[in-house]
Design an enzyme around this catalytic site. Sequence first.
Site, PDB file in Angstrom:
ATOM      1  N   THR A   1       0.883  -1.191   0.000  1.00 59.08           N
ATOM      2  CA  THR A   1       0.000   0.000   0.000  1.00 59.08           C
ATOM      3  C   THR A   1       0.908   1.225   0.000  1.00 59.08           C
ATOM      4  O   THR A   1       2.141   1.077  -0.047  1.00 59.08           O
ATOM      5  CB  THR A   1      -0.878   0.030   1.264  1.00 59.08           C
ATOM      6  N   CYS A   2       0.320   2.423   0.092  1.00 55.88           N
ATOM      7  CA  CYS A   2       1.192   3.610   0.045  1.00 55.88           C
ATOM      8  C   CYS A   2       2.053   3.741   1.302  1.00 55.88           C
ATOM      9  O   CYS A   2       3.084   4.383   1.277  1.00 55.88           O
ATOM     10  CB  CYS A   2       0.376   4.867  -0.193  1.00 55.88           C
TER      11      CYS A   2
ATOM     12  N   GLN B   1      -9.268   1.874   5.301  1.00 49.26           N
ATOM     13  CA  GLN B   1      -8.840   1.313   4.005  1.00 49.26           C
ATOM     14  C   GLN B   1      -8.006   0.044   4.119  1.00 49.26           C
ATOM     15  O   GLN B   1      -8.044  -0.810   3.253  1.00 49.26           O
ATOM     16  CB  GLN B   1      -8.024   2.338   3.189  1.00 49.26           C
TER      17      GLN B   1
ATOM     18  N   GLU C   1      -7.787   3.792  10.553  1.00 50.62           N
ATOM     19  CA  GLU C   1      -8.291   4.115   9.201  1.00 50.62           C
ATOM     20  C   GLU C   1      -8.903   2.855   8.556  1.00 50.62           C
ATOM     21  O   GLU C   1      -8.430   1.745   8.799  1.00 50.62           O
ATOM     22  CB  GLU C   1      -7.174   4.723   8.336  1.00 50.62           C
TER      23      GLU C   1
ATOM     24  N   GLY D   1     -13.172  26.288  -5.045  1.00 49.70           N
ATOM     25  CA  GLY D   1     -11.772  25.854  -4.974  1.00 49.70           C
ATOM     26  C   GLY D   1     -11.654  24.372  -4.643  1.00 49.70           C
ATOM     27  O   GLY D   1     -12.650  23.667  -4.461  1.00 49.70           O
ATOM     28  N   GLU D   2     -10.378  23.945  -4.564  1.00 48.79           N
ATOM     29  CA  GLU D   2     -10.092  22.518  -4.356  1.00 48.79           C
ATOM     30  C   GLU D   2     -10.598  22.014  -3.001  1.00 48.79           C
ATOM     31  O   GLU D   2     -11.236  20.970  -2.916  1.00 48.79           O
ATOM     32  CB  GLU D   2      -8.577  22.320  -4.433  1.00 48.79           C
TER      33      GLU D   2
END
Lengths: 462, 306
Positions: free
Chosen positions: A53-54, A120, A118, A195-196
Amino acid sequence: MSDRSSLHVRSINHHHAPTEIRERAHLDPEKAVALMKALEAEESCVSALPVSTCNRTEIYLEMRPGGDPDQSLRRALTEIGAEAELFAGLHAVAQDGMPAVNHLFRVASALESMMLGEPQISQQLKDAYRLARKHSELGPVLLRAFQGAFRTGKRVRTETRITSGAVSVAYGAVELARKFFSRLCQHRALLVGAGETGALAAKHFLQHDIGHLTVVNRSPARAAELAAELHGERVAALARKSADDPDLEVVSPQSDPCGHVSHRPWEELGEALAEADVVLSTTGSLEPVILPEMVQKAVQQRGGEPLFLLDIAVPRDIHPDVAGISGAYSFGLDDLDEIIQGNKAARQKQVPYAEKIIAEEMREFETWLDEMDLRPTVAEFKSYLEELKDKQVGYVRKKQSDEVAAAVDSSLQQFIKKVLGRSMSTLKNAESPEERDRDLDTLRRIFTEEQRKIKDRPVVED
Amino acid sequence: MVVLLSLFKVLLPLMYLVVWGAYLWLFQVDHPAPRRWSTRLGIVTVLVHVLSVVVQSFALHRLPMGAPLEFASLLAVSLLATYLVIELRMKAKGTGFVVTGMAFLLEFIASSFRTTAPDASPLLRDPGFAGHAVLVLLSYTALSLSFIYAILYLVQTRQLMNRQFGLLFRRLPALETLERMSIGAVKMGVPLMFLSLCLGHLWMYDLRGRLEPDMAAQLSPWDPKIMVSWVIFLGYAVGLVGNRFLGWRGKKMNILAVFAFAMILLTLGVVQHFFPSFHKFYSSHGMAAPAAALFPVLTVGRRTLT
């Protein structure tokens, strides 16, 4: 001596390795499959399961007794063209036996994640497991360890509150809004600015089924573009939901009551404010754009229902005097940060409960492992006893009626069950692994010797 | 039977205390153990309490609802049972510590100061009483819950206004949920109160034909307690109309709910204390001495029908 295979893990993760190293160690699915194949080709390796994973690349290995996981891994990594030295270097962590199982259970419970609790990681582990099962045959220890890890992760998520409470700004905004409105589907949100940051927060609100979202921006074209983008994503998400659940009605963009997105010109900000229950402001304006008189007017039209305003712009979009208007609840980034810090602390407090669950699951895994050791010997012992029984029953059948033989058979079957149960429990309750190995050896020696003798001797006569 | 009743008197407040403790523990540290056990403990407590009511009814040959302390005990079990139903339906335990705390307080007072009332009014043995009293109990349970949820709404509003993101903020449900619960409870309580009042009137007229003239004369529809109950009913009904048709919502509506319940307690207390009423079905012999001392309201100005 135990002749069972053992579990090992070699890990490069965010605790010990910087991003650069983690990037180099990353294995895409293709490489992961190649690595599994290469490791399976190793004589000492039963099977392997890479998880990448990251934040972590971990390779779980089930090795035969006496096998060297580091050598096998080095050869396999070199063979697939990966950087083998990374897994033997300073940034790698090696765990063998039960600590490796403990590590896997902790990873599955999100205790080892960068963001504690988390969600994920559970899916990432399942993806890696599915990939491994598709391309190779996992060994019994690895299989059982992963099944145990999934069960542990599920228990930790459901029996503790380790996943509860927002730990990101965008989700924090939704959580705060939900302290006002539990059914977001029945409420309208207004996004001021395109915006973002605003778009990300708006996406979270749409994911949590906000009833309607209006985008207001100084540039109408950008407002229209963002509204279309958000609406498209919402429709795609609903379509995915429908596909996952065949009982759900297929939703068309026009008929969907939740998550409809529209846009309005900047001049209509006051009117849009009066219609909204949740206001998110994220413009780049240097002066406040949401003024007390606008909010006062909006609040008057609401009959006492609260108006939730969230300012996630720097400098602030909402005039500080808005905070003094009764019925309007205005929050900023500092408030969100305080909530997030509180949630992080609350998650941390759940760690001991999660660790208790992990310890329980570890004990269960250990018991299974012990039984796996005993199983072949007990199976042999059983077949020996059954052989004896068959001989005895055959003898009775010759001398007596079939009914008597059947009764003897049933009685001896019960006897065998009791003897096996007692033997299994004695072996399991041995004080140390050495003692259990000794008991196993003795048992094996007794019935092997007896088996040999019995073949040369007639059965006992009544 | 006496031993069993004495046992319940000690056991019930302890059980309520344990349930409250479990919900408080859950509120404080969100531990898995109280999360798993609090509801089960609550259900067991309700069952034991119901059993004690059955035993008491057999022992007294009537529903144990004649004296205010008997009513308080039944209000405790009714509150706890209603809360458990709400909790199981909404899967939210955040308000449990308040409701179970109130139930414990009611049961503690009831068990500490109550004795069985052997010389309670024979009216309590009349079948009409059971229907009227149960409806009164249910309506007051609903209004008590409305009061609790309105208070919690105001507490959560205060947390949000003052940006206090502590335990209360995290554990309490959304303002919308609290308001829905508070108004939902009023929506149940108002028709129940109306039914209880109607049934009470019917019972009263029915009794008039059966009682001796001097006793029957005391049964008046202008009894202060009945009048106050009608005023309470009308007050809540106006609130509901305002909420439905005039958009009375949010903080103001919840302040109104708190105010209304406070007025119930105050007016009923005043009526009980200062006005003669036939709604007193007990004598001072039926009450423990400390209660008589602590709650003069329960023994002063008594005109029983016995």
